[in-house]
Design a protein around this motif. Structure first.
Motif, PDB file in Angstrom:
ATOM      1  N   LEU A 359       0.822  -1.210   0.000  1.00  0.00           N
ATOM      2  CA  LEU A 359       0.000   0.000   0.000  1.00  0.00           C
ATOM      3  C   LEU A 359       0.860   1.266   0.000  1.00  0.00           C
ATOM      4  O   LEU A 359       1.678   1.479   0.894  1.00  0.00           O
ATOM      5  N   TRP A 360       0.641   2.106  -1.007  1.00  0.00           N
ATOM      6  CA  TRP A 360       1.258   3.421  -1.105  1.00  0.00           C
ATOM      7  C   TRP A 360       0.186   4.486  -0.888  1.00  0.00           C
ATOM      8  O   TRP A 360      -1.009   4.210  -1.047  1.00  0.00           O
ATOM      9  N   ASN A 361       0.619   5.691  -0.549  1.00  0.00           N
ATOM     10  CA  ASN A 361      -0.318   6.776  -0.312  1.00  0.00           C
ATOM     11  C   ASN A 361       0.266   8.069  -0.860  1.00  0.00           C
ATOM     12  O   ASN A 361       1.405   8.415  -0.544  1.00  0.00           O
ATOM     13  N   PHE A 362      -0.480   8.749  -1.737  1.00  0.00           N
ATOM     14  CA  PHE A 362       0.020  10.025  -2.245  1.00  0.00           C
ATOM     15  C   PHE A 362      -0.836  11.162  -1.713  1.00  0.00           C
ATOM     16  O   PHE A 362      -2.020  10.991  -1.421  1.00  0.00           O
ATOM     17  N   TYR A 363      -0.211  12.320  -1.577  1.00  0.00           N
ATOM     18  CA  TYR A 363      -0.962  13.527  -1.285  1.00  0.00           C
ATOM     19  C   TYR A 363      -0.911  14.431  -2.512  1.00  0.00           C
ATOM     20  O   TYR A 363       0.147  14.617  -3.129  1.00  0.00           O
ATOM     21  N   GLY A 364      -2.032  14.971  -2.837  1.00  0.00           N
ATOM     22  CA  GLY A 364      -2.148  15.903  -3.947  1.00  0.00           C
ATOM     23  C   GLY A 364      -3.591  16.349  -4.032  1.00  0.00           C
ATOM     24  O   GLY A 364      -4.427  15.970  -3.209  1.00  0.00           O
ATOM     25  N   ALA A 365      -3.890  17.142  -5.005  1.00  0.00           N
ATOM     26  CA  ALA A 365      -5.251  17.623  -5.198  1.00  0.00           C
ATOM     27  C   ALA A 365      -5.484  17.828  -6.682  1.00  0.00           C
ATOM     28  O   ALA A 365      -4.545  17.824  -7.484  1.00  0.00           O
ATOM     29  N   THR A 366      -6.748  18.008  -7.044  1.00  0.00           N
ATOM     30  CA  THR A 366      -7.080  18.324  -8.432  1.00  0.00           C
ATOM     31  C   THR A 366      -6.262  19.518  -8.908  1.00  0.00           C
ATOM     32  O   THR A 366      -5.771  19.542 -10.038  1.00  0.00           O
ATOM     33  N   GLU A 367      -6.075  20.486  -8.016  1.00  0.00           N
ATOM     34  CA  GLU A 367      -5.403  21.728  -8.383  1.00  0.00           C
ATOM     35  C   GLU A 367      -3.884  21.593  -8.461  1.00  0.00           C
ATOM     36  O   GLU A 367      -3.230  22.317  -9.217  1.00  0.00           O
ATOM     37  N   THR A 368      -3.295  20.719  -7.657  1.00  0.00           N
ATOM     38  CA  THR A 368      -1.834  20.669  -7.527  1.00  0.00           C
ATOM     39  C   THR A 368      -1.177  19.488  -8.218  1.00  0.00           C
ATOM     40  O   THR A 368       0.042  19.494  -8.428  1.00  0.00           O
ATOM     41  N   GLY A 369      -1.951  18.458  -8.567  1.00  0.00           N
ATOM     42  CA  GLY A 369      -1.322  17.240  -9.047  1.00  0.00           C
ATOM     43  C   GLY A 369      -0.643  16.508  -7.901  1.00  0.00           C
ATOM     44  O   GLY A 369      -0.981  16.685  -6.724  1.00  0.00           O
ATOM     45  N   LEU A 370       0.368  15.701  -8.208  1.00  0.00           N
ATOM     46  CA  LEU A 370       1.054  14.888  -7.203  1.00  0.00           C
ATOM     47  C   LEU A 370       2.061  15.735  -6.425  1.00  0.00           C
ATOM     48  O   LEU A 370       2.907  16.399  -7.023  1.00  0.00           O
ATOM     49  N   VAL A 371       2.002  15.651  -5.104  1.00  0.00           N
ATOM     50  CA  VAL A 371       2.871  16.482  -4.270  1.00  0.00           C
ATOM     51  C   VAL A 371       3.807  15.636  -3.406  1.00  0.00           C
ATOM     52  O   VAL A 371       5.014  15.836  -3.399  1.00  0.00           O
ATOM     53  N   THR A 372       3.264  14.695  -2.631  1.00  0.00           N
ATOM     54  CA  THR A 372       4.099  13.838  -1.780  1.00  0.00           C
ATOM     55  C   THR A 372       3.725  12.375  -1.985  1.00  0.00           C
ATOM     56  O   THR A 372       2.650  12.059  -2.506  1.00  0.00           O
ATOM     57  N   LEU A 373       4.612  11.486  -1.526  1.00  0.00           N
ATOM     58  CA  LEU A 373       4.380  10.040  -1.661  1.00  0.00           C
ATOM     59  C   LEU A 373       4.928   9.322  -0.439  1.00  0.00           C
ATOM     60  O   LEU A 373       6.059   9.563  -0.013  1.00  0.00           O
TER      61      LEU A 373
END
Length: 561
Positions: A359-373
């Motif tokens: 299991l991986w988890n990313f942080y991002g938003a519609t506005e920012t795209g991929l930010v952290t992993l």
């Protein structure tokens, strides 16, 4: 520019070149291709503008007989090769041109999870047009808001949602041609045409290059958990891919993957991951509607290797009875990505306890795209982390005055990277209020530890101030989710004449479990500071959520006391 500066720039370019070469090698994208395939791709590419859709065209030319899409729709299973997919995309592009779509134009899509959605997105990209994504659960007045804001010139809609779409068009007085998927259209209606009939009459060859536009894009309307949705406008030509490439390399995404799609394609995360996997030449396996056991059945039958799921899906998967889980073989799974909503440490632990450290988890938003992993082991060693920032990202944690907070302190998270949206469509005020010096925020509050790992505390508007103390509900929710009887929890602030605000917890229990309000309060008192205990506990059968799994706390705030 000094010689030292030029040397630094050269080193940066070499570093990027080596990095992307490593990504291509590790993902197994580069494979032998016949000279005729190269010639076909080059000729086709001349008829369109630069963009990620060129990768799909390349794979169609390189291995036309490889399986591209497998679609599970109830009892029906549909399979398309890359060659068949390419021809169908061209047919739809021709059909749209015949109905007035041009480069820079906008086309509304209101479709369920199906191959037609992926075909439409690719066809619009080839034309340099923009997809306006409309959720199929929306009602007429909600659809009308999007139509009024985006002003699409044409629409592709599934027959099941045609009534709602026509009602919405009456509200705003806007028309344009509609292609209807999955239903019969009565002859003589000038607005409507059957999707299959329109495609059958169109050419499978590459459409001519159109003038106008900058290479196409997509407008995704945000979930609207705090108010009216905003149209996040992303241009393919202005979108960089360094963070995407970093994720591909870290996770180990490959051309031979078989990617299961369970999340709604009309949002942002699911189509983004489909685009990533298709750019590698992977096979996309579509589940029309998510059910946990049905997903396991598809994983077993199709030897699925990877998937993107929201935390609610992960919880439902790991909460299946042991006898149900024992019926299926999921050993083909190499990675599962969690995103679109906060992942609690306990939900991650329970999932990996059942399915392994995948299991991986990313942080991002519609506005920012991929930010952290965050990787599988990060969930265990650093509970609550969203991981380290991906390549191409700059992150600032700012206080209310716009000053950066010290390490370990909480601040609003602002990100800057090449995948930021160009802005909210037709809403300059919202665009400006979300930015500081080119950094974008969606209102999330987080902190950074001394080793470069980020943690989310809550959304800024979710923060509770009780007796002058800032309380972040995420911490309390994570603690509650560790109770063996609790499946899910949500915490909000409610007005209080003495304290300003106090905490109210909403609890969903596991099947067959029972708890009292006192037991819930005492569990918080035992593990948290006293001021973090809820003063009121409400038990629900399920939490109200939007289609991407985010809890609708505005509905909880309206819940009777």
């Amino acid at each position: 520019m000094s010689a030292l500066d030029r040397l630094g720039k050269l080193r940066s370019r070499l570093d990027r070149a080596v990095f992307f070469a490593n990504v291509l090698r590790a993902s197994k994208v580069v494979q032998p291709i016949r000279p005729s395939g190269i010639a076909h791709f080059v000729n086709s590419a001349r008829s369109t503008k630069l963009g990620p859709h060129l990768a799909v065209m390349f794979h169609a030319a390189a291995h036309p007989d490889k399986e591209a899409i497998v679609e599970y729709d109830g009892t029906r299973v549909r399979r398309l090769t890359w060659g068949e997919l390419d021809a169908t995309i061209n047919r739809l592009a021709h059909a749209l041109v015949a109905r007035g779509v041009r480069g820079g134009g906008r086309v509304a899509l209101m479709l369920p999870n199906g191959s037609e959605y992926l075909i439409a997105q690719q066809a619009l990209a080839r034309l340099g047009a923009t997809a306006v994504q409309i959720g199929y659960r929306l009602k007429a007045n909600e659809i009308a808001f999007i139509l009024e804001n985006a002003e699409p010139g044409a629409t592709i809609v599934h027959a099941e949602y045609l009534t709602a779409m026509r009602d919405a068009r009456k509200i705003v007085g806007k028309g344009g041609q509609m292609l209807v998927v999955g239903g019969d259209v009565k002859p003589g209606d000038p607005e409507l045409e059957e999707y299959d009939r329109a495609l059958a009459a169109a050419s499978p060859e590459m459409p001519p290059r159109l003038k106008g536009g900058d290479g196409g894009g997509v407008i995704v309307y945000t979930s609207g958990t705090t108010g009216k949705p905003k149209g996040a406008n992303r241009s393919w030509r202005k979108t960089g891919f360094e963070s995407v490439a970093d994720m591909i390399l870290q996770v180990g995404m490959r051309a031979d993957d078989r990617h299961l799609v369970t999340c709604p394609l009309y949002h942002s995360a699911a189509p983004a991951f489909v685009a990533i996997m298709m750019s590698l030449g992977a096979t996309i396996v579509l589940q029309n509607h998510f059910e946990p056991e049905a997903a396991l059945d598809i994983i077993q039958k199709e030897r699925v290797t990877c998937s993107l799921m929201v935390p609610t899906m992960l919880i439902r998967m790991s909460n299946l009875p042991k006898e149900t889980l024992a019926k299926y073989d999921w050993s083909s799974l190499r990675w599962v990505m969690s995103g679109a909503a906060p992942l609690s440490t306990e939900a991650a632990r329970r999932f990996m306890e059942q399915f392994g450290p995948i299991l991986w988890n990313f942080y991002g938003a519609t506005e920012t795209g991929l930010v952290t992993l965050a990787g599988p082991h990060d969930h265990v060693s650093r509970p609550g982390t969203i991981g380290k920032k991906l390549r191409g990202n700059e992150i600032r944690l700012l206080d209310d005055n716009g000053s950066q907070v010290a390490a370990g302190q909480v601040g609003e998270l602002y990100a800057r990277n090449p995948t930021l949206i160009s802005g909210y469509h037709g809403n300059d005020d919202a665009t400006k209020s979300s930015q500081r010096d080119g950094f974008f925020s969606v209102g999330d509050v987080g902190r950074l530890d001394g080793e470069g790992y980020y943690y989310l505390e809550s959304r800024k508007h979710d923060m509770v101030i009780s007796g002058g103390v800032n309380i972040y509900p995420r911490e309390i929710e994570d603690h509650l989710s560790t109770h063996p009887a609790i499946l899910e929890a949500a915490v909000i602030g409610v007005p209080d004449p003495e304290w300003g605000e106090t905490l109210r917890a909403f609890i969903v229990l596991r099947n067959g479990q029972s708890l009292t309000e006192t037991e819930v309060v005492n569990y918080c008192r035992e593990g948290l500071a006293d001021y973090k205990r809820p003063r009121k506990v409400t038990f629900l059968a399920e939490l109200p959520r939007n289609p991407t799994g985010k809890v609708l706390k505005r509905e909880l705030r309206d819940y009777p006391a």
